[in-house]
Scaffold this active site. Structure first.
Site, PDB file in Angstrom:
ATOM      1  N   ALA A 296     -18.156  81.386  29.506  1.00 24.09           N
ATOM      2  CA  ALA A 296     -17.454  80.281  30.167  1.00 24.09           C
ATOM      3  C   ALA A 296     -16.090  80.172  29.482  1.00 24.09           C
ATOM      4  O   ALA A 296     -15.661  81.096  28.776  1.00 24.09           O
ATOM      5  CB  ALA A 296     -18.279  79.004  30.066  1.00 24.09           C
ATOM      6  N   VAL A 297     -15.423  79.039  29.629  1.00 26.97           N
ATOM      7  CA  VAL A 297     -14.032  78.949  29.188  1.00 26.97           C
ATOM      8  C   VAL A 297     -13.862  79.225  27.685  1.00 26.97           C
ATOM      9  O   VAL A 297     -12.971  79.978  27.273  1.00 26.97           O
ATOM     10  CB  VAL A 297     -13.436  77.585  29.621  1.00 26.97           C
ATOM     11  CG1 VAL A 297     -14.125  76.421  28.961  1.00 26.97           C
ATOM     12  CG2 VAL A 297     -11.966  77.516  29.356  1.00 26.97           C
TER      13      VAL A 297
ATOM     14  N   SER B 273     -13.045  73.914  17.257  1.00 27.49           N
ATOM     15  CA  SER B 273     -12.262  72.856  17.904  1.00 27.49           C
ATOM     16  C   SER B 273     -10.920  73.372  18.375  1.00 27.49           C
ATOM     17  O   SER B 273     -10.316  74.234  17.750  1.00 27.49           O
ATOM     18  CB  SER B 273     -12.028  71.697  16.938  1.00 27.49           C
ATOM     19  OG  SER B 273     -11.213  70.740  17.592  1.00 27.49           O
TER      20      SER B 273
ATOM     21  N   LYS C   1     -17.762  68.936  12.296  1.00 29.02           N
ATOM     22  CA  LYS C   1     -17.155  69.021  13.643  1.00 29.02           C
ATOM     23  C   LYS C   1     -17.435  67.731  14.415  1.00 29.02           C
ATOM     24  O   LYS C   1     -16.568  67.211  15.130  1.00 29.02           O
ATOM     25  CB  LYS C   1     -17.713  70.243  14.387  1.00 29.02           C
ATOM     26  CG  LYS C   1     -17.389  70.293  15.885  1.00 29.02           C
ATOM     27  CD  LYS C   1     -15.896  70.393  16.129  1.00 29.02           C
ATOM     28  CE  LYS C   1     -15.462  70.749  17.543  1.00 29.02           C
ATOM     29  NZ  LYS C   1     -15.976  70.063  18.676  1.00 29.02           N
TER      30      LYS C   1
ATOM     31  N   HIS D  12     -15.115  65.149  13.185  1.00 30.77           N
ATOM     32  CA  HIS D  12     -13.807  65.456  13.790  1.00 30.77           C
ATOM     33  C   HIS D  12     -13.720  64.829  15.183  1.00 30.77           C
ATOM     34  O   HIS D  12     -12.733  64.184  15.542  1.00 30.77           O
ATOM     35  CB  HIS D  12     -13.607  66.977  13.864  1.00 30.77           C
ATOM     36  CG  HIS D  12     -12.522  67.398  14.814  1.00 30.77           C
ATOM     37  ND1 HIS D  12     -12.689  67.400  16.182  1.00 30.77           N
ATOM     38  CD2 HIS D  12     -11.240  67.788  14.603  1.00 30.77           C
ATOM     39  CE1 HIS D  12     -11.557  67.774  16.759  1.00 30.77           C
ATOM     40  NE2 HIS D  12     -10.667  68.020  15.819  1.00 30.77           N
ATOM     41  N   ASN D  13     -14.778  65.008  15.975  1.00 33.54           N
ATOM     42  CA  ASN D  13     -14.756  64.473  17.340  1.00 33.54           C
ATOM     43  C   ASN D  13     -14.780  62.947  17.348  1.00 33.54           C
ATOM     44  O   ASN D  13     -14.128  62.317  18.180  1.00 33.54           O
ATOM     45  CB  ASN D  13     -15.939  65.012  18.140  1.00 33.54           C
ATOM     46  CG  ASN D  13     -15.714  66.440  18.584  1.00 33.54           C
ATOM     47  OD1 ASN D  13     -14.974  67.183  17.946  1.00 33.54           O
ATOM     48  ND2 ASN D  13     -16.340  66.849  19.662  1.00 33.54           N
TER      49      ASN D  13
ATOM     50  N   GLU E  29     -11.428  61.933  16.721  1.00 34.11           N
ATOM     51  CA  GLU E  29     -10.646  62.183  17.959  1.00 34.11           C
ATOM     52  C   GLU E  29     -10.800  60.985  18.917  1.00 34.11           C
ATOM     53  O   GLU E  29      -9.823  60.531  19.521  1.00 34.11           O
ATOM     54  CB  GLU E  29     -11.194  63.474  18.577  1.00 34.11           C
ATOM     55  CG  GLU E  29     -10.549  63.932  19.852  1.00 34.11           C
ATOM     56  CD  GLU E  29     -11.274  65.182  20.386  1.00 34.11           C
ATOM     57  OE1 GLU E  29     -11.524  66.138  19.615  1.00 34.11           O
ATOM     58  OE2 GLU E  29     -11.608  65.196  21.589  1.00 34.11           O
ATOM     59  N   TYR E  30     -12.012  60.458  19.036  1.00 28.57           N
ATOM     60  CA  TYR E  30     -12.238  59.290  19.909  1.00 28.57           C
ATOM     61  C   TYR E  30     -11.376  58.105  19.478  1.00 28.57           C
ATOM     62  O   TYR E  30     -10.739  57.458  20.293  1.00 28.57           O
ATOM     63  CB  TYR E  30     -13.717  58.839  19.832  1.00 28.57           C
ATOM     64  CG  TYR E  30     -14.652  59.457  20.834  1.00 28.57           C
ATOM     65  CD1 TYR E  30     -14.838  60.834  20.892  1.00 28.57           C
ATOM     66  CD2 TYR E  30     -15.396  58.661  21.705  1.00 28.57           C
ATOM     67  CE1 TYR E  30     -15.730  61.387  21.789  1.00 28.57           C
ATOM     68  CE2 TYR E  30     -16.286  59.217  22.614  1.00 28.57           C
ATOM     69  CZ  TYR E  30     -16.455  60.579  22.649  1.00 28.57           C
ATOM     70  OH  TYR E  30     -17.335  61.134  23.538  1.00 28.57           O
TER      71      TYR E  30
HETATM   72  P1  NBP Z   1     -20.351  75.294  28.939  1.00 30.00           P
HETATM   73  O1  NBP Z   1     -20.711  74.282  27.920  1.00 30.00           O
HETATM   74  O2  NBP Z   1     -19.977  74.839  30.304  1.00 30.00           O
HETATM   75  O3  NBP Z   1     -21.572  76.335  29.071  1.00 30.00           O
HETATM   76  C1  NBP Z   1     -21.536  77.363  30.021  1.00 30.00           C
HETATM   77  C2  NBP Z   1     -22.099  78.641  29.426  1.00 30.00           C
HETATM   78  O4  NBP Z   1     -23.449  78.433  28.969  1.00 30.00           O
HETATM   79  C3  NBP Z   1     -22.170  79.740  30.487  1.00 30.00           C
HETATM   80  O5  NBP Z   1     -21.851  80.963  29.891  1.00 30.00           O
HETATM   81  C4  NBP Z   1     -23.623  79.675  30.909  1.00 30.00           C
HETATM   82  O6  NBP Z   1     -24.109  80.854  31.490  1.00 30.00           O
HETATM   83  C5  NBP Z   1     -24.273  79.438  29.578  1.00 30.00           C
HETATM   84  N1  NBP Z   1     -25.668  79.016  29.665  1.00 30.00           N
HETATM   85  C6  NBP Z   1     -26.226  77.896  30.163  1.00 30.00           C
HETATM   86 BR1  NBP Z   1     -25.303  76.551  30.999  1.00 30.00          BR
HETATM   87  N2  NBP Z   1     -27.546  77.857  30.068  1.00 30.00           N
HETATM   88  C7  NBP Z   1     -27.869  79.020  29.477  1.00 30.00           C
HETATM   89  C8  NBP Z   1     -29.106  79.599  29.137  1.00 30.00           C
HETATM   90  N3  NBP Z   1     -30.225  78.949  29.356  1.00 30.00           N
HETATM   91  N4  NBP Z   1     -29.095  80.833  28.582  1.00 30.00           N
HETATM   92  C9  NBP Z   1     -27.927  81.491  28.377  1.00 30.00           C
HETATM   93  N5  NBP Z   1     -26.706  80.982  28.696  1.00 30.00           N
HETATM   94  C10 NBP Z   1     -26.687  79.765  29.239  1.00 30.00           C
HETATM   95  O7  NBP Z   1     -19.192  76.265  28.394  1.00 30.00           O
HETATM   96  P2  NBP Z   1     -17.893  75.933  27.541  1.00 30.00           P
HETATM   97  O8  NBP Z   1     -17.158  74.740  28.053  1.00 30.00           O
HETATM   98  O9  NBP Z   1     -17.180  77.218  27.406  1.00 30.00           O
HETATM   99  O10 NBP Z   1     -18.470  75.526  26.099  1.00 30.00           O
HETATM  100  C11 NBP Z   1     -19.268  76.403  25.346  1.00 30.00           C
HETATM  101  C12 NBP Z   1     -19.739  75.675  24.098  1.00 30.00           C
HETATM  102  O11 NBP Z   1     -18.596  75.309  23.320  1.00 30.00           O
HETATM  103  C13 NBP Z   1     -20.485  74.376  24.404  1.00 30.00           C
HETATM  104  O12 NBP Z   1     -21.504  74.194  23.476  1.00 30.00           O
HETATM  105  C14 NBP Z   1     -19.428  73.320  24.249  1.00 30.00           C
HETATM  106  O13 NBP Z   1     -19.971  72.066  23.891  1.00 30.00           O
HETATM  107  C15 NBP Z   1     -18.587  73.889  23.105  1.00 30.00           C
HETATM  108  N6  NBP Z   1     -17.194  73.462  23.078  1.00 30.00           N
HETATM  109  C16 NBP Z   1     -16.494  73.332  24.230  1.00 30.00           C
HETATM  110  C17 NBP Z   1     -15.148  72.959  24.186  1.00 30.00           C
HETATM  111  C18 NBP Z   1     -14.328  72.832  25.440  1.00 30.00           C
HETATM  112  O14 NBP Z   1     -13.165  72.401  25.346  1.00 30.00           O
HETATM  113  N7  NBP Z   1     -14.856  73.223  26.609  1.00 30.00           N
HETATM  114  C19 NBP Z   1     -14.548  72.716  22.939  1.00 30.00           C
HETATM  115  C20 NBP Z   1     -15.282  72.894  21.786  1.00 30.00           C
HETATM  116  C21 NBP Z   1     -16.599  73.275  21.869  1.00 30.00           C
HETATM  117  P3  NBP Z   1     -24.081  81.025  33.096  1.00 30.00           P
HETATM  118  O15 NBP Z   1     -22.706  81.529  33.413  1.00 30.00           O
HETATM  119  O16 NBP Z   1     -25.131  82.015  33.362  1.00 30.00           O
HETATM  120  O17 NBP Z   1     -24.363  79.687  33.720  1.00 30.00           O
END
Ligand code: NBP
Length: 504
Positions: free
Chosen positions: A14-15, A135, A207, A210-211, A214-215
């Site tokens: 994902a992202v 982060s 972390k 940190h969040n 951030e809030y």
């Molecule tokens: P998401 O939190 O939206 O998760 C999507 C990813 O998780 C996809 O690759 C999805 O695979 C996979 N996934 C799921 Br949902 N269920 C799964 C399972 N049962 N087995 C294997 N893969 C699974 O993605 P994100 O926003 O990139 O964040 C990733 C992590 O980083 C999260 O824990 C998030 O809290 C953390 N984080 C995010 C940010 C931010 O700004 N977004 C910042 C800091 C930390 P699929 O494609 O097959 O559905």
């Protein structure tokens, strides 16, 4: 499929995952990638082929077993999947293919208790487990996040070169982020915003704090914005310019910078500023709540951080607030003259409140390390928050210096620099809050931060009465001011209690 071996593997495209892969590839590492939904892996590889200079270093796999088999031993595999059940499911599917000594790194926003559990389970099976806070959102992941790893020192020594390479870089003296990275051309040199935080859940705990910070940072900024809008009658653009100016001084930070930009953004759909068209109901994903809950559990007065979570909850009651605005009375808001003077007072109130909020975050980590058996280095934690992450700020260099000078600092507010800012700023801070209260404008973060400051600096508080009440109705005992600490007393307060005691 190629017979190449990757330096590291990453699951979850994902992202965050995609951007971290590209960051690692830009730094010369070969990265094997896997995603549960294979189409996303294909899409990502297509994107790499068309747009990314480091495409040759990204190796995609559609079968988990094959993915694992193409990583150099002992393997390093990073997970960036949805926190909670997503992480457990991904870990369970990975387990059958691991070999003793392999290192799994969870970079998601895991709860630190889950990380402690997972670390135990993996260690028992002969694997290594690192829970690493990441982060900085997608841009951070791509060009340099702040990375907060927790796990064994042995596992960290394996991961360290990669984590140091991809983390954000700051000037080691000024703490200013070194920017200018672009695809294929990462920033080299400088201080790397990562360090081994401690064992098991320590990285994810830090972390989380940190969040939580951030809030409160965001809530304080939104209160400053609101006061300038409502009390000073300024337009969004003028307030944005004010934030631009503040960004050049002590308040300089990523959040202040983006606030300046946000407030000057026109709405593409109308002739208003976009911020004036955005519904005032804030969402949340839970890490602020975790921080506040942990503070409550550990008995740490992080009231401003908790207040920031409650403020979002109150904002989300939009329909109730609209109804209540028609039937609950309050004062008419009096727009002030003396914009420059009040503007400076609001800036001061924001800075003083911010110092208190950070002091609360560090107090929380200080208590948590005792309970969970960690030895956190607060100067280092502040130093790795100077770049890459959402709360990055020049102010963090001051915190780093404060802890470097006195590692066992009792409270951040006691460090000479912060003590002086609070002493000089308190009059303006109080005036701003008083003016807001008289005009019926809620400033929960400003006022709870001030209550923390006043409470912490009070040798006497009315808790003597609370202890008396507790002893009166529950025989909970009290300590006396004229006796050593730790001696407890009880009084039969009423004739009835005295009779019961005699009869009992
Ligand atoms: P998401 O939190 O939206 O998760 C999507 C990813 O998780 C996809 O690759 C999805 O695979 C996979 N996934 C799921 Br949902 N269920 C799964 C399972 N049962 N087995 C294997 N893969 C699974 O993605 P994100 O926003 O990139 O964040 C990733 C992590 O980083 C999260 O824990 C998030 O809290 C953390 N984080 C995010 C940010 C931010 O700004 N977004 C910042 C800091 C930390 P699929 O494609 O097959 O559905």
């Amino acid at each position: 499929m190629s017979n190449e071996y990757a330096d590291i593997g990453l699951i979850g495209l994902a992202v965050m995952g995609q951007n971290l892969v590209l960051n690692m590839a830009d730094h010369g590492y070969k990265v094997a990638v896997f995603n549960r939904t294979t189409e996303k892996t294909r899409e990502f590889l297509r994107h790499c082929r068309d747009h990314e200079p480091s495409v040759d270093r990204v190796l995609g796999y559609e079968e988990l077993e094959e993915f694992v088999a193409h990583i150099k031993r002992p393997r390093k595999i990073v997970l960036l999947v949805k926190a909670g059940t997503g992480t457990d499911a991904a870990l369970n599917s990975l387990l059958p293919f691991l070999e003793p000594g392999d290192i799994v790194v969870d970079g998601g926003n895991a709860h630190w208790m889950d990380t402690r559990r997972r670390e135990r389970e993996f260690t028992d099976k002969g694997f290594e487990f690192i829970g690493s806070g990441v982060s900085g959102g997608e841009t951070g992941a791509r060009f340099g996040p702040s990375l907060m790893p927790g796990g064994s020192a042995k596992a960290w020594s394996s991961l360290e070169p990669i984590w140091r390479a991809i983390a954000a870089k700051v000037d080691p003296v000024t703490g200013q982020p070194l920017e200018g990275a672009e695809p294929g051309k990462p920033v080299e040199g400088g201080f790397s915003c990562t360090a081994h935080i401690g064992p098991d859940g320590a990285g994810h705990y830090v972390k989380m704090v940190h969040n939580g910070i951030e809030y409160i940072d965001m809530q304080l900024i939104s209160e400053a914005y609101w006061l300038m809008k409502k009390l000073l009658g300024l337009k969004s653009e003028q307030i944005g310019e004010q934030f631009d100016a503040w960004n050049k001084g002590d308040l300089g930070s990523y959040l202040i910078q983006i606030t300046g930009e946000i407030l000057q953004q026109q709405d593409p759909e109308s002739d208003s500023y976009l911020v004036d068209k955005i519904l005032d109901a804030a969402g949340q994903k839970g890490t602020g709540l975790w921080t506040a809950s942990s503070a409550l559990e550990l008995g740490v007065p992080a009231n401003a951080i908790a207040e920031a979570v409650f403020a979002r909850a109150l904002s989300s009651l939009k329909e109730e607030r609209v109804f209540a605005s028609s039937c609950l009375s309050g004062p008419a808001i009096e727009v002030q003259t003396g914009i420059e003077e009040w503007g400076e007072a609001i800036r001061t109130a924001l800075y003083c409140s911010k110092i208190c909020a950070y002091a609360q975050g560090f107090q929380l980590m200080k208590e948590a390390q005792k309970v969970y058996g960690w030895q956190l280095d607060f100067g280092t934690i502040a130093s790795i928050w100077r770049g890459g992450c959402i709360i990055r700020a020049s102010f963090l260099n001051r915190i780093t210096q404060a802890y470097q000078e006195v590692p066992a600092l009792g409270n951040l507010m006691l460090a000479p620099y912060f003590r002086q800012i609070l002493a000089e700023g308190q009059t303006a801070w109080r005036k701003v809050i008083a003016l807001a209260v008289v005009n019926g404008l809620p400033v929960p973060a400003f006022s709870s931060a001030l209550a923390y400051y006043d409470g912490y600096r009070s040798a006497d508080l009315p808790a003597n009465l609370i202890q008396a009440q507790r002893d009166y109705f529950g025989a909970h005992t009290y300590e006396r001011t004229d006796q050593p600490r730790g001696r407890f007393f009880h009084l039969e307060w009423t004739a009835e209690q005295r009779v019961q005691r005699v009869e009992g």
